[in-house]
Write an enzyme that holds these catalytic residues in place. Structure first.
Site, PDB file in Angstrom:
ATOM      1  N   PRO A   1       4.824  -3.928  -4.555  1.00  0.00           N
ATOM      2  CA  PRO A   1       6.173  -4.014  -3.988  1.00  0.00           C
ATOM      3  C   PRO A   1       7.231  -3.521  -4.978  1.00  0.00           C
ATOM      4  CG  PRO A   1       4.956  -6.020  -3.513  1.00  0.00           C
ATOM      5  CD  PRO A   1       4.115  -5.225  -4.467  1.00  0.00           C
TER       6      PRO A   1
ATOM      7  N   GLY B   1      -1.692 -12.086  -6.279  1.00  0.00           N
ATOM      8  CA  GLY B   1      -1.245 -12.220  -4.899  1.00  0.00           C
ATOM      9  C   GLY B   1      -0.613 -10.911  -4.475  1.00  0.00           C
ATOM     10  N   CYS B   2       0.146 -10.937  -3.368  1.00  0.00           N
ATOM     11  CA  CYS B   2       0.701  -9.664  -2.903  1.00  0.00           C
ATOM     12  C   CYS B   2       2.075  -9.382  -3.495  1.00  0.00           C
ATOM     13  CB  CYS B   2       0.731  -9.609  -1.385  1.00  0.00           C
ATOM     14  SG  CYS B   2       1.910 -10.708  -0.637  1.00  0.00           S
ATOM     15  N   VAL B   3       2.747 -10.425  -4.021  1.00  0.00           N
ATOM     16  CA  VAL B   3       4.025 -10.167  -4.714  1.00  0.00           C
ATOM     17  C   VAL B   3       3.956 -10.646  -6.164  1.00  0.00           C
ATOM     18  CG1 VAL B   3       5.707 -10.047  -2.859  1.00  0.00           C
ATOM     19  CG2 VAL B   3       4.993 -12.285  -3.691  1.00  0.00           C
TER      20      VAL B   3
END
Lengths: 106, 411
Positions: free
Chosen positions: B354, A104-106
């Site tokens: 991130p 996923g993105c995190v």
């Protein structure tokens, strides 16, 4: 970064055992990687999926295709994929094919 | 007169015409934008509706209000794109629109009908979504009087719009049920097809236990095959069952069917384009932006914003006969609501996952990255105003389109 010897060749792997450089992968490594995932023998159906993933990954920055891309691209149904690669085909196919884990993105 | 045609007046399409109108000579370029729906939805706001934090009025405005003078807006569904003839056929009066350049910005939407059992007799009774205005409002009504039980949030399949929204929903639900005084009677479960709630190594390290602290259970690698609406359970392809009292589903997301009808899409009707320029590899005058684009970014408004900034400059070069530069780096910037008036912020691109640190913003920031703060919550709440008044209108924001490493910490 950890390394591991697969089929007589040393490759880079991450903490979860996924190869981090798709270019280091060779077909000879697949059976050994598959055994680590509880798959004793790779059948032609397994290879069809692995070959498709390797081919797709070159257009996906070395990332494994999604299950839907695999089912559409190979004609193998999701249910069959779960039979071929029990308990999490997306992750197992990625690992056996020397590709990055689906993320996923995190 | 040259014709730039934009399909879809959502976030990406609206920004494209607002950015390009001042850049293109009005005597040389006609710009037309086509959409079939009159209402623009601020989709990030749907998340807050089930918890009574936003009402319908907070998230709707007429699309027309955001189309600048000098841009023609046509309201009609599109029948088909004919790339070989450089034209599209509208449903309305079967009219043809020719183009020199086409921007496809038709977005993505949810398809609950693709999962057996989901959109049947229990739809909007014990099964809800919050990715549509109807679903978010129905869920708000349900939650107002819900007495507790097992609430399962299930992502059917990736990619989805705003990939962090399901997590935000759960963390806001934790807060909401605390406020309602019934948190001890609510179980919160996240059933995801991924290997966990967090999959990137650094984010996992920093945020890994946030769900444990909030009492949210994760059912990883759960790929739903069907829902049994009567027995109230999800069944996965590997025959695991997850029971629920209240199911909040994030259905399969797909691009517009127009893309499939026009033979331009991949297996999920997204348009394959170059991930740095948004140019189709097949047609030298077709671009896809926003959620419609088949690129490995998050499907999110911030990505569309940065992408359009890069695209507008690049498009000017391109029409002057220059090569497009690979400017777009996959930049995304997302506030993540974590409940109790706090939030997180993540800032990343194709290459950089991130990272923790500080996100500088002149006059307002800094915001904390990968760490909860009240400031991040206010950033998210403030963003709605920015979206309607600055972002959609294509006015400059002090947010660089390309990701910056300033303030970020590498461990």
């Amino acid at each position: 970064m950890a390394t591991r010897t697969i089929a007589g060749k040393t490759v880079q792997v991450n903490d979860e055992g996924f190869m981090t450089n798709a270019a280091e992968w060779t077909r000879e490594m697949a059976p050994e990687l598959a055994q680590g995932e509880g798959i004793a023998e790779l059948t032609p159906a397994h290879w069809k999926v692995i070959d498709f993933c390797r081919e797709s990954a070159s257009n996906l920055d070395g990332k494994s295709p999604t299950l839907r891309q695999i089912t559409t691209g190979t004609g193998i149904s999701t249910k069959e994929l779960f039979a071929l690669f029990p308990k999490g085909p997306a992750k197992k196919v990625a690992k056996i094919s020397g590709l990055g884990k689906p993320e996923g993105c995190v | 007169m040259k014709q730039l045609l934009v399909l879809g007046a959502g976030t990406a399409g609206t920004m494209v015409v607002n950015k390009l109108r001042p850049l293109l000579d009005a005597d040389e370029w006609k710009i037309t934008i086509v959409d079939q729906h009159e209402t623009h939805y601020y989709q990030p706001g749907f998340l807050f509706i089930p918890f009574g934090m936003y009402s319908k009025n907070d998230v709707v405005k007429p699309k027309r209000d955001f189309i600048p003078p000098g841009v023609e807006l046509i309201m009609s569904p599109v029948e088909v794109i004919e790339p070989e003839h450089n034209r599209v056929r509208l449903v309305k009066e079967g009219r043809y629109l020719n183009y020199d350049f086409l921007v496809i910005a038709t977005g993505a939407r949810t398809h609950p009908e693709q999962t057996p059992g989901l959109q049947e007799h229990e739809w909007n009774r014990s099964i809800y979504d919050f990715y549509t205005i109807e679903g978010a409002l129905a869920l708000a009504r349900h939650l107002r009087t819900w007495q507790g039980g097992r609430l399962v949030v299930n992502v059917v399949e990736n990619p989805i719009k705003c990939p962090v929204a399901p997590l935000e929903f759960l963390m806001l639900a934790d807060w909401f049920f605390h406020e309602q005084g019934i948190r001890d009677r609510v179980e919160l479960i996240y059933a995801t097809p991924l290997s966990g709630a967090f999959t990137k190594p650094i984010a996992s390290k920093h945020l890994g236990d946030i769900l444990v602290q909030k009492g949210i259970q994760v059912e990883p690698e759960f790929l739903v095959m069907e829902v049994d609406p009567d027995a109230k359970k999800l069944v996965s392809y590997d025959e695991r069952e997850v029971g629920y009292d209240l199911l909040v589903t994030v259905p399969l997301n797909m691009g517009d069917e127009l893309i499939a009808r026009s033979g331009l899409g991949d297996e999920l009707n997204y348009v394959p384009v170059n991930k740095h320029t948004f140019l189709s590899p097949k047609y030298a005058n077709i671009f896809a932006l926003g959620d419609a684009a088949g690129v490995p970014t998050s499907k999110a408004g911030s990505v569309a914003h940065f992408a359009v900034d890069c695209f507008a400059e690049n498009f000017e070069r391109y029409i002057d006969g220059l090569e497009m530069l690979p400017t777009f780096d996959g930049h995304a910037n997302c506030f993540i609501e974590s409940g109790f008036g706090k939030g997180l912020l993540i800032d990343f691109n194709y290459e950089v996952e991130p990272l923790p640190g500080r996100y500088p913003l002149p006059g307002v920031g800094p915001f904390t990255l990968l760490q909860e703060s009240e400031m991040n919550h206010w950033g998210k709440m403030m963003f709605r105003w920015m979206y309607w008044n600055i972002l959609l209108k294509g006015q400059p924001l002090p947010l660089p389109a390309r990701m910056s490493m300033s303030g970020k910490w590498r461990q």
